[in-house]
Motif scaffolding. Structure first.
Motif, PDB file in Angstrom:
ATOM      1  N   THR A  21       0.761  -1.537   0.109  1.00 55.99           N
ATOM      2  CA  THR A  21      -0.196  -0.243  -0.478  1.00 55.99           C
ATOM      3  C   THR A  21       1.091   1.297   0.044  1.00 55.99           C
ATOM      4  O   THR A  21       2.037   1.083   0.118  1.00 55.99           O
ATOM      5  N   ASN A  22       0.178   2.352  -0.004  1.00 54.28           N
ATOM      6  CA  ASN A  22       0.649   3.772  -0.416  1.00 54.28           C
ATOM      7  C   ASN A  22       1.950   3.751  -0.987  1.00 54.28           C
ATOM      8  O   ASN A  22       3.156   3.969  -1.489  1.00 54.28           O
ATOM      9  N   ALA A  23       1.506   2.714  -2.656  1.00 50.86           N
ATOM     10  CA  ALA A  23       2.540   3.109  -3.633  1.00 50.86           C
ATOM     11  C   ALA A  23       2.143   3.701  -5.035  1.00 50.86           C
ATOM     12  O   ALA A  23       1.275   3.923  -4.930  1.00 50.86           O
ATOM     13  N   ALA A  24       2.981   3.788  -5.794  1.00 48.99           N
ATOM     14  CA  ALA A  24       2.525   4.487  -6.730  1.00 48.99           C
ATOM     15  C   ALA A  24       3.004   3.392  -8.127  1.00 48.99           C
ATOM     16  O   ALA A  24       3.637   3.068  -8.322  1.00 48.99           O
ATOM     17  N   VAL A  32      -0.845   4.299 -10.517  1.00 49.62           N
ATOM     18  CA  VAL A  32      -1.971   4.235  -9.743  1.00 49.62           C
ATOM     19  C   VAL A  32      -1.153   4.913  -8.133  1.00 49.62           C
ATOM     20  O   VAL A  32      -1.023   3.796  -7.887  1.00 49.62           O
ATOM     21  N   LEU A  33      -2.193   5.189  -7.969  1.00 48.51           N
ATOM     22  CA  LEU A  33      -1.089   5.919  -6.449  1.00 48.51           C
ATOM     23  C   LEU A  33      -2.412   4.919  -5.464  1.00 48.51           C
ATOM     24  O   LEU A  33      -3.332   5.353  -5.701  1.00 48.51           O
ATOM     25  N   ILE A  46      -6.579  -4.097  -7.618  1.00 49.49           N
ATOM     26  CA  ILE A  46      -5.198  -2.714  -7.225  1.00 49.49           C
ATOM     27  C   ILE A  46      -6.206  -1.342  -7.181  1.00 49.49           C
ATOM     28  O   ILE A  46      -6.880  -1.441  -7.719  1.00 49.49           O
ATOM     29  N   THR A  47      -6.287  -0.947  -6.460  1.00 53.14           N
ATOM     30  CA  THR A  47      -6.999  -0.459  -6.467  1.00 53.14           C
ATOM     31  C   THR A  47      -6.418   1.217  -5.558  1.00 53.14           C
ATOM     32  O   THR A  47      -5.699   1.474  -5.302  1.00 53.14           O
ATOM     33  N   GLU A  48      -7.779   2.471  -5.863  1.00 53.58           N
ATOM     34  CA  GLU A  48      -6.627   3.531  -5.877  1.00 53.58           C
ATOM     35  C   GLU A  48      -7.119   3.829  -3.591  1.00 53.58           C
ATOM     36  O   GLU A  48      -7.624   4.616  -3.931  1.00 53.58           O
ATOM     37  N   CYS A  59       4.657   1.416   1.148  1.00 49.48           N
ATOM     38  CA  CYS A  59       5.553   1.194   0.177  1.00 49.48           C
ATOM     39  C   CYS A  59       6.248   2.652  -0.047  1.00 49.48           C
ATOM     40  O   CYS A  59       7.610   3.131  -0.453  1.00 49.48           O
ATOM     41  N   GLU A  60       5.426   3.826   1.228  1.00 53.16           N
ATOM     42  CA  GLU A  60       6.393   5.110   1.480  1.00 53.16           C
ATOM     43  C   GLU A  60       6.225   5.903   0.062  1.00 53.16           C
ATOM     44  O   GLU A  60       7.016   6.363   0.016  1.00 53.16           O
ATOM     45  N   GLY A  61       5.130   5.874  -0.719  1.00 51.54           N
ATOM     46  CA  GLY A  61       4.933   6.375  -2.259  1.00 51.54           C
ATOM     47  C   GLY A  61       6.211   5.634  -2.602  1.00 51.54           C
ATOM     48  O   GLY A  61       6.077   6.457  -3.970  1.00 51.54           O
ATOM     49  N   ASP A  62       6.823   4.747  -2.994  1.00 49.81           N
ATOM     50  CA  ASP A  62       7.911   4.043  -3.511  1.00 49.81           C
ATOM     51  C   ASP A  62       6.694   3.856  -5.305  1.00 49.81           C
ATOM     52  O   ASP A  62       5.834   3.204  -5.039  1.00 49.81           O
TER      53      ASP A  62
END
Length: 387
Positions: A21-24, A32-33, A46-48, A59-62
């Motif tokens: 989660t919290n992934a690009a 998709v964020l 895969i959800t937004e 995933c800290e935005g990775d």
């Protein structure tokens, strides 16, 4: 907002699951964020939306990318002969190579092995050793990546049929390449190749004269390999085309791929004749060929590159993907990722992988950009972490 969803993902905690989660998340269409979930090795959603699952990995935005498919790398040879005259134990070499491949983000690899000397007589001894090492590692369940076999035949050598025949029925053989640096094919290219092999001009002249006196084995070997590939439905490529008529002849003979066209002329001809063009990521990252051939970025800008491979630097593909998207601006990030994931997967019939989508394998990379360098943080194969 839900991009794609399966009801089997409602309670991932009760199954063999992975939640990121919290992934690009780089899908085939866009970034998709949000959250990606796998169950029993496959992607189920895969959800937004952020995940409320306390066991989800933040995933800290990775970026999350699909595992890469490298259809041409000769890196196993470097582990098998770490120094001239030194032959490493085949199983140990295969394991070291597999670790290097996974550390480059490659989850499916075509082990590109030379059949014939190709300027180095040690390769004749090395071929069965390398194949046996990978096979042995596979039998014992020691490989993290999926390994397929790619044989590259030096058709100027008389005994190519005898050398390659034992492996034409190998269960993991997926790709054949025809290599021909003969004088007859292109005298100028022959001289360039010989100079790279440290031959003097006098030695090269002598080789040219010798070739004029001896039988040219290339046409017979070429026809035989084409027949074998056709009978077994194995895709086959021309290698290092320098002239337009080389690519045209490949298409006429039923080939599917052009590997490393060395000139704009050859690449243009390959494109016009419907060949899929495979180019080297190191050339792209270096800004040009280290031996004076056409620059891959020029081929990219002309629209002639379908797939990137690592050639001789496994880690180059991941860096090249971000270079295409962020440095050169020739591709969106999903388009750049597809050159080393979805496109090769489709080209070789590997329909279970190549993109982050519901129903596909959980081959996933976690990547962070640090000063324009793609830093690989984690790798999952079939949703099992291997790095």
């Amino acid at each position: 907002m839900t991009v794609s969803f399966s009801t089997s993902a409602i309670d991932a905690r009760v199954a063999d699951s992975l939640e990121l989660t919290n992934a690009a998340i780089v899908t085939a269409e866009r970034v998709v964020l949000g959250t990606l979930c796998c169950i029993n090795g496959s992607i189920v959603s895969i959800t937004e939306e952020p995940s409320s699952n306390p066991e989800a990995i933040d995933c800290e935005g990775d970026f999350l990318l699909p595992g890469l498919l490298d259809v041409h790398t000769d890196h196993l040879e470097k582990h098998s002969i770490p120094r001239e005259g030194v032959f490493w134990k085949p199983l140990a070499a295969a394991l070291n190579y597999d670790a290097a491949i996974i550390s480059a983000g490659v989850t499916t690899v075509f082990d590109s092995l030379c059949v014939g000397a190709v300027g180095n007589p040690a390769r004749r001894k090395l071929l069965p050793m390398m194949i046996d090492g990978v096979d042995q590692a596979r039998r014992h369940g020691l490989l993290a990546a999926d390994h397929f076999l790619h044989l590259r035949a030096d058709i100027v050598e008389a005994d190519i049929p005898e050398l390659i025949s034992p492996y034409l029925s190998h269960p993991y053989l997926r790709f054949l390449t025809i290599m021909d640096d003969s004088v007859a094919r292109n005298p100028e290219q022959f001289r360039r190749v010989m100079r790279r092999r440290k031959k003097t001009d006098q030695e090269i002249d002598a080789l040219v004269e010798q070739a004029a006196r001896e039988a040219d084995h290339a046409p017979r070997n070429r026809a035989w390999l084409l027949e074998q590939a056709c009978a077994r439905n194995i895709p086959i490529a021309n290698h290092d085309d320098t002239l337009g008529n080389h690519s045209a002849a490949a298409a006429k003979d039923g080939m599917t791929f052009s590997e490393f066209p060395l000139s704009m002329e050859a690449a243009k001809s390959a494109f016009e004749h419907g060949l899929k063009i495979i180019a080297g990521a190191p050339n792209l990252l270096l800004g040009g060929s280290h031996v004076g051939n056409v620059a891959v970025i020029d081929l990219v800008k002309a629209g002639y590159v379908d797939m990137l491979c690592s050639d001789y630097v496994p880690a180059s593909i991941l860096q090249a993907i971000f270079a295409l998207s962020m440095q050169h601006g020739t591709h969106t990030l999903p388009e750049a990722v597809a050159t080393a994931s979805l496109k090769p997967a489709k080209a070789f019939g590997l329909t279970d992988r190549g993109e982050l989508a519901v129903g596909k394998r959980g081959d996933i990379l976690r990547v962070r950009l640090v000063d324009d360098v793609a830093a690989l943080r984690s790798v999952w194969v079939n949703a099992k972490q291997v790095k």
